[in-house]
Design a protein around this motif. Structure first.
Motif, PDB file in Angstrom:
ATOM      1  N   ALA A   1      59.600 -15.055   7.268  1.00  0.00           N
ATOM      2  CA  ALA A   1      59.415 -13.830   6.478  1.00  0.00           C
ATOM      3  C   ALA A   1      59.765 -14.074   5.020  1.00  0.00           C
ATOM      4  O   ALA A   1      59.054 -13.611   4.115  1.00  0.00           O
ATOM      5  CB  ALA A   1      60.260 -12.709   7.050  1.00  0.00           C
ATOM      6  N   HIS A   2      60.842 -14.799   4.768  1.00  0.00           N
ATOM      7  CA  HIS A   2      61.220 -15.105   3.383  1.00  0.00           C
ATOM      8  C   HIS A   2      60.166 -15.970   2.705  1.00  0.00           C
ATOM      9  O   HIS A   2      59.844 -15.755   1.533  1.00  0.00           O
ATOM     10  CB  HIS A   2      62.575 -15.803   3.338  1.00  0.00           C
ATOM     11  N   ALA A   3      59.628 -16.938   3.427  1.00  0.00           N
ATOM     12  CA  ALA A   3      58.580 -17.796   2.860  1.00  0.00           C
ATOM     13  C   ALA A   3      57.345 -16.969   2.504  1.00  0.00           C
ATOM     14  O   ALA A   3      56.750 -17.163   1.433  1.00  0.00           O
ATOM     15  CB  ALA A   3      58.215 -18.903   3.833  1.00  0.00           C
ATOM     16  N   ALA A   4      56.979 -16.042   3.371  1.00  0.00           N
ATOM     17  CA  ALA A   4      55.815 -15.186   3.107  1.00  0.00           C
ATOM     18  C   ALA A   4      56.086 -14.275   1.910  1.00  0.00           C
ATOM     19  O   ALA A   4      55.202 -14.088   1.055  1.00  0.00           O
ATOM     20  CB  ALA A   4      55.478 -14.359   4.338  1.00  0.00           C
TER      21      ALA A   4
ATOM     22  N   ASN B   1      60.324 -10.718  17.033  1.00  0.00           N
ATOM     23  CA  ASN B   1      61.258 -11.789  17.372  1.00  0.00           C
ATOM     24  C   ASN B   1      60.765 -12.651  18.529  1.00  0.00           C
ATOM     25  O   ASN B   1      61.032 -13.842  18.577  1.00  0.00           O
ATOM     26  CB  ASN B   1      62.637 -11.217  17.690  1.00  0.00           C
ATOM     27  N   GLY B   2      60.008 -12.093  19.452  1.00  0.00           N
ATOM     28  CA  GLY B   2      59.526 -12.837  20.605  1.00  0.00           C
ATOM     29  C   GLY B   2      58.541 -13.941  20.271  1.00  0.00           C
ATOM     30  O   GLY B   2      58.306 -14.834  21.079  1.00  0.00           O
ATOM     31  N   TYR B   3      57.989 -13.905  19.075  1.00  0.00           N
ATOM     32  CA  TYR B   3      57.022 -14.916  18.662  1.00  0.00           C
ATOM     33  C   TYR B   3      57.678 -16.178  18.105  1.00  0.00           C
ATOM     34  O   TYR B   3      57.011 -17.167  17.858  1.00  0.00           O
ATOM     35  CB  TYR B   3      56.066 -14.356  17.604  1.00  0.00           C
TER      36      TYR B   3
ATOM     37  N   SER C   1      64.657  -6.828   2.088  1.00  0.00           N
ATOM     38  CA  SER C   1      65.472  -7.159   3.255  1.00  0.00           C
ATOM     39  C   SER C   1      65.352  -6.140   4.393  1.00  0.00           C
ATOM     40  O   SER C   1      65.221  -6.539   5.552  1.00  0.00           O
ATOM     41  CB  SER C   1      66.930  -7.327   2.841  1.00  0.00           C
ATOM     42  N   PRO C   2      65.386  -4.826   4.131  1.00  0.00           N
ATOM     43  CA  PRO C   2      65.233  -3.870   5.239  1.00  0.00           C
ATOM     44  C   PRO C   2      63.896  -4.035   5.981  1.00  0.00           C
ATOM     45  O   PRO C   2      63.851  -3.980   7.210  1.00  0.00           O
ATOM     46  CB  PRO C   2      65.318  -2.505   4.565  1.00  0.00           C
ATOM     47  N   LEU C   3      62.827  -4.262   5.243  1.00  0.00           N
ATOM     48  CA  LEU C   3      61.519  -4.474   5.865  1.00  0.00           C
ATOM     49  C   LEU C   3      61.515  -5.770   6.668  1.00  0.00           C
ATOM     50  O   LEU C   3      61.003  -5.811   7.798  1.00  0.00           O
ATOM     51  CB  LEU C   3      60.417  -4.508   4.811  1.00  0.00           C
ATOM     52  N   ILE C   4      62.088  -6.820   6.104  1.00  0.00           N
ATOM     53  CA  ILE C   4      62.131  -8.107   6.798  1.00  0.00           C
ATOM     54  C   ILE C   4      62.914  -7.975   8.097  1.00  0.00           C
ATOM     55  O   ILE C   4      62.464  -8.441   9.152  1.00  0.00           O
ATOM     56  CB  ILE C   4      62.719  -9.195   5.880  1.00  0.00           C
ATOM     57  N   LYS C   5      64.061  -7.316   8.054  1.00  0.00           N
ATOM     58  CA  LYS C   5      64.872  -7.143   9.262  1.00  0.00           C
ATOM     59  C   LYS C   5      64.121  -6.343  10.319  1.00  0.00           C
ATOM     60  O   LYS C   5      64.172  -6.665  11.511  1.00  0.00           O
ATOM     61  CB  LYS C   5      66.192  -6.465   8.915  1.00  0.00           C
TER      62      LYS C   5
END
Length: 71
Positions: A52-55, A39-41, A28-32
């Protein structure tokens, strides 16, 4: 990879939902951090987190536990 994480990966690969959630929590820290960075993408933060969770899930389920060592 520690034995605890390796055990959780094995459990997740065998269908244990709680193990998958535990692993996602560990990342979670890495994902955040990555969501803030890229975020702009994406159209929304939720879309970025979902991607990110799917990956992460794909990595968990494709991880080869037969290879020795820490990866």
């Amino acid at each position: 990879m520690t034995m605890t994480l390796r055990h959780c990966v094995r459990e997740a690969q065998n269908g244990n939902h709680e193990a998958t959630l535990f692993l996602l929590g560990q990342f979670s820290p890495l994902i955040k951090k990555q969501v803030k960075k890229y975020n702009g993408y994406y159209q929304s933060v939720e879309e970025a987190i979902s991607t990110a969770h799917a990956a992460a899930c794909r990595c968990i389920f494709e991880f080869d536990l037969t290879k020795p060592g820490n990866f």
